[in-house]
Design a protein around this motif. Structure first.
Motif, PDB file in Angstrom:
ATOM      1  N   ILE A  29       0.868  -1.182   0.000  1.00  0.00           N
ATOM      2  CA  ILE A  29       0.000   0.000   0.000  1.00  0.00           C
ATOM      3  C   ILE A  29       0.905   1.232   0.000  1.00  0.00           C
ATOM      4  O   ILE A  29       1.863   1.310   0.771  1.00  0.00           O
ATOM      5  CB  ILE A  29      -0.927   0.014   1.240  1.00  0.00           C
ATOM      6  CG1 ILE A  29      -1.958  -1.115   1.169  1.00  0.00           C
ATOM      7  CG2 ILE A  29      -1.629   1.353   1.398  1.00  0.00           C
ATOM      8  CD1 ILE A  29      -3.033  -0.955   0.111  1.00  0.00           C
ATOM      9  N   ASP A  30       0.592   2.175  -0.868  1.00  0.00           N
ATOM     10  CA  ASP A  30       1.428   3.376  -1.007  1.00  0.00           C
ATOM     11  C   ASP A  30       0.889   4.576  -0.242  1.00  0.00           C
ATOM     12  O   ASP A  30       1.452   5.662  -0.310  1.00  0.00           O
ATOM     13  CB  ASP A  30       1.556   3.731  -2.494  1.00  0.00           C
ATOM     14  CG  ASP A  30       2.240   2.611  -3.264  1.00  0.00           C
ATOM     15  OD1 ASP A  30       3.427   2.357  -2.998  1.00  0.00           O
ATOM     16  OD2 ASP A  30       1.579   1.980  -4.103  1.00  0.00           O
ATOM     17  N   GLY A  31      -0.192   4.379   0.477  1.00  0.00           N
ATOM     18  CA  GLY A  31      -0.784   5.469   1.251  1.00  0.00           C
ATOM     19  C   GLY A  31      -2.268   5.238   1.415  1.00  0.00           C
ATOM     20  O   GLY A  31      -2.767   4.127   1.202  1.00  0.00           O
ATOM     21  N   ALA A  32      -2.964   6.300   1.811  1.00  0.00           N
ATOM     22  CA  ALA A  32      -4.408   6.197   2.038  1.00  0.00           C
ATOM     23  C   ALA A  32      -5.103   7.459   1.541  1.00  0.00           C
ATOM     24  O   ALA A  32      -4.545   8.554   1.583  1.00  0.00           O
ATOM     25  CB  ALA A  32      -4.697   5.992   3.520  1.00  0.00           C
ATOM     26  N   TRP A  33      -6.322   7.272   1.095  1.00  0.00           N
ATOM     27  CA  TRP A  33      -7.170   8.364   0.598  1.00  0.00           C
ATOM     28  C   TRP A  33      -8.493   8.289   1.337  1.00  0.00           C
ATOM     29  O   TRP A  33      -9.096   7.222   1.449  1.00  0.00           O
ATOM     30  CB  TRP A  33      -7.358   8.184  -0.893  1.00  0.00           C
ATOM     31  CG  TRP A  33      -8.299   9.124  -1.563  1.00  0.00           C
ATOM     32  CD1 TRP A  33      -8.435  10.471  -1.342  1.00  0.00           C
ATOM     33  CD2 TRP A  33      -9.230   8.801  -2.590  1.00  0.00           C
ATOM     34  NE1 TRP A  33      -9.386  10.992  -2.175  1.00  0.00           N
ATOM     35  CE2 TRP A  33      -9.887   9.987  -2.958  1.00  0.00           C
ATOM     36  CE3 TRP A  33      -9.560   7.610  -3.252  1.00  0.00           C
ATOM     37  CZ2 TRP A  33     -10.859  10.029  -3.942  1.00  0.00           C
ATOM     38  CZ3 TRP A  33     -10.529   7.651  -4.235  1.00  0.00           C
ATOM     39  CH2 TRP A  33     -11.159   8.853  -4.575  1.00  0.00           C
ATOM     40  N   TRP A  34      -8.952   9.420   1.825  1.00  0.00           N
ATOM     41  CA  TRP A  34     -10.218   9.503   2.549  1.00  0.00           C
ATOM     42  C   TRP A  34     -11.168  10.398   1.750  1.00  0.00           C
ATOM     43  O   TRP A  34     -11.238  11.609   1.974  1.00  0.00           O
ATOM     44  CB  TRP A  34      -9.975  10.050   3.943  1.00  0.00           C
ATOM     45  CG  TRP A  34     -11.162  10.115   4.849  1.00  0.00           C
ATOM     46  CD1 TRP A  34     -12.316   9.403   4.767  1.00  0.00           C
ATOM     47  CD2 TRP A  34     -11.291  10.953   6.003  1.00  0.00           C
ATOM     48  NE1 TRP A  34     -13.166   9.737   5.788  1.00  0.00           N
ATOM     49  CE2 TRP A  34     -12.553  10.687   6.564  1.00  0.00           C
ATOM     50  CE3 TRP A  34     -10.466  11.892   6.599  1.00  0.00           C
ATOM     51  CZ2 TRP A  34     -13.000  11.345   7.700  1.00  0.00           C
ATOM     52  CZ3 TRP A  34     -10.916  12.538   7.728  1.00  0.00           C
ATOM     53  CH2 TRP A  34     -12.168  12.269   8.283  1.00  0.00           C
ATOM     54  N   PRO A  35     -11.887   9.831   0.775  1.00  0.00           N
ATOM     55  CA  PRO A  35     -12.802  10.646  -0.026  1.00  0.00           C
ATOM     56  C   PRO A  35     -14.005  11.087   0.802  1.00  0.00           C
ATOM     57  O   PRO A  35     -14.291  10.522   1.857  1.00  0.00           O
ATOM     58  CB  PRO A  35     -13.224   9.696  -1.149  1.00  0.00           C
ATOM     59  CG  PRO A  35     -13.099   8.341  -0.550  1.00  0.00           C
ATOM     60  CD  PRO A  35     -11.945   8.416   0.416  1.00  0.00           C
ATOM     61  N   ASN A 114     -17.621   7.837   5.589  1.00  0.00           N
ATOM     62  CA  ASN A 114     -18.336   8.068   6.841  1.00  0.00           C
ATOM     63  C   ASN A 114     -17.507   7.750   8.087  1.00  0.00           C
ATOM     64  O   ASN A 114     -18.024   7.767   9.197  1.00  0.00           O
ATOM     65  CB  ASN A 114     -19.643   7.275   6.860  1.00  0.00           C
ATOM     66  CG  ASN A 114     -19.397   5.779   6.762  1.00  0.00           C
ATOM     67  OD1 ASN A 114     -18.285   5.329   6.502  1.00  0.00           O
ATOM     68  ND2 ASN A 114     -20.449   5.001   6.945  1.00  0.00           N
ATOM     69  N   THR A 115     -16.227   7.494   7.926  1.00  0.00           N
ATOM     70  CA  THR A 115     -15.345   7.202   9.052  1.00  0.00           C
ATOM     71  C   THR A 115     -15.146   8.459   9.897  1.00  0.00           C
ATOM     72  O   THR A 115     -15.035   9.558   9.349  1.00  0.00           O
ATOM     73  CB  THR A 115     -13.977   6.702   8.537  1.00  0.00           C
ATOM     74  OG1 THR A 115     -14.204   5.567   7.712  1.00  0.00           O
ATOM     75  CG2 THR A 115     -13.036   6.340   9.664  1.00  0.00           C
ATOM     76  N   THR A 116     -15.086   8.296  11.205  1.00  0.00           N
ATOM     77  CA  THR A 116     -14.832   9.446  12.073  1.00  0.00           C
ATOM     78  C   THR A 116     -13.430   9.983  11.804  1.00  0.00           C
ATOM     79  O   THR A 116     -12.547   9.249  11.343  1.00  0.00           O
ATOM     80  CB  THR A 116     -14.925   9.075  13.562  1.00  0.00           C
ATOM     81  OG1 THR A 116     -13.875   8.159  13.885  1.00  0.00           O
ATOM     82  CG2 THR A 116     -16.280   8.479  13.905  1.00  0.00           C
ATOM     83  N   GLU A 117     -13.227  11.245  12.097  1.00  0.00           N
ATOM     84  CA  GLU A 117     -11.931  11.860  11.825  1.00  0.00           C
ATOM     85  C   GLU A 117     -10.799  11.153  12.572  1.00  0.00           C
ATOM     86  O   GLU A 117      -9.742  10.894  12.011  1.00  0.00           O
ATOM     87  CB  GLU A 117     -11.947  13.342  12.186  1.00  0.00           C
ATOM     88  CG  GLU A 117     -10.681  14.028  11.761  1.00  0.00           C
ATOM     89  CD  GLU A 117     -10.782  15.533  11.805  1.00  0.00           C
ATOM     90  OE1 GLU A 117      -9.726  16.171  11.687  1.00  0.00           O
ATOM     91  OE2 GLU A 117     -11.889  16.074  11.937  1.00  0.00           O
ATOM     92  N   GLN A 118     -11.032  10.802  13.822  1.00  0.00           N
ATOM     93  CA  GLN A 118      -9.990  10.136  14.611  1.00  0.00           C
ATOM     94  C   GLN A 118      -9.627   8.780  14.008  1.00  0.00           C
ATOM     95  O   GLN A 118      -8.452   8.458  13.827  1.00  0.00           O
ATOM     96  CB  GLN A 118     -10.443   9.967  16.060  1.00  0.00           C
ATOM     97  CG  GLN A 118      -9.377   9.330  16.928  1.00  0.00           C
ATOM     98  CD  GLN A 118      -9.839   9.184  18.373  1.00  0.00           C
ATOM     99  OE1 GLN A 118     -11.006   9.406  18.701  1.00  0.00           O
ATOM    100  NE2 GLN A 118      -8.926   8.806  19.238  1.00  0.00           N
ATOM    101  N   ALA A 119     -10.625   7.988  13.666  1.00  0.00           N
ATOM    102  CA  ALA A 119     -10.363   6.672  13.082  1.00  0.00           C
ATOM    103  C   ALA A 119      -9.713   6.807  11.708  1.00  0.00           C
ATOM    104  O   ALA A 119      -8.804   6.043  11.367  1.00  0.00           O
ATOM    105  CB  ALA A 119     -11.664   5.877  12.982  1.00  0.00           C
ATOM    106  N   ALA A 120     -10.150   7.789  10.929  1.00  0.00           N
ATOM    107  CA  ALA A 120      -9.568   7.995   9.599  1.00  0.00           C
ATOM    108  C   ALA A 120      -8.097   8.390   9.710  1.00  0.00           C
ATOM    109  O   ALA A 120      -7.257   7.874   8.966  1.00  0.00           O
ATOM    110  CB  ALA A 120     -10.346   9.068   8.849  1.00  0.00           C
ATOM    111  N   GLN A 121      -7.777   9.256  10.633  1.00  0.00           N
ATOM    112  CA  GLN A 121      -6.383   9.671  10.800  1.00  0.00           C
ATOM    113  C   GLN A 121      -5.502   8.495  11.205  1.00  0.00           C
ATOM    114  O   GLN A 121      -4.381   8.365  10.718  1.00  0.00           O
ATOM    115  CB  GLN A 121      -6.279  10.814  11.806  1.00  0.00           C
ATOM    116  CG  GLN A 121      -6.806  12.114  11.256  1.00  0.00           C
ATOM    117  CD  GLN A 121      -6.800  13.244  12.270  1.00  0.00           C
ATOM    118  OE1 GLN A 121      -6.567  13.050  13.445  1.00  0.00           O
ATOM    119  NE2 GLN A 121      -7.085  14.444  11.795  1.00  0.00           N
TER     120      GLN A 121
END
Length: 132
Positions: A29-35, A114-121
């Motif tokens: 995995i080269d990173g993550a994207w949170w659309p 729809n992920t919470t900001e804390q979980a997404a981070q």
């Protein structure tokens, strides 16, 4: 009575993207994207416009997961035709695969909108560190 002026909202929300540091070692995995949504046609221009220039011009995008809205086979993004594909595999996490001819392939974990900001981070940091 006084009215506090609110700063204007950005006309283009910030891209929520976290990339792994450049390395000579291949990574799963080269990173993550949170659309902000599963509407690929709405989200893709912001993603492609925010990628590092050294990635080159992305000509093919494959999203994994059943949540994405239906898309045409091709679309115009940043004055360039991009081929769009969707695959549904139960064993693979939600990902987006970006291809640039002569430059490479990059796989990004997709953090559900729809992920919470804390979980997404946390998910984005883990993906950028290679622990996704």
């Amino acid at each position: 009575m006084t009215t506090a002026l609110q700063p204007p909202l950005p006309s283009h929300p910030l891209l929520r993207l976290s990339l792994a540091p450049r390395s000579t070692m291949p990574r799963p995995i080269d990173g993550a994207w949170w659309p902000r949504s599963y509407d690929l046609l709405a989200e893709l221009p912001r993603l492609l416009g925010g990628l590092p220039p050294e990635w080159g011009q992305i000509t093919s995008v494959t999203v994994s997961g059943a949540n994405w809205s239906a898309t045409p086979g091709r679309t115009l993004v940043c004055n360039q035709v991009v081929r769009l594909r969707r695959t549904v595999t139960a064993s693979a996490p939600d990902t987006v695969v970006l291809l640039a001819p002569g430059r490479g392939r990059w796989d990004l974990l997709v953090v559900p909108p729809n992920t919470t900001e804390q979980a997404a981070q946390l998910s984005m940091a883990a993906a950028a560190d290679g622990h996704a």
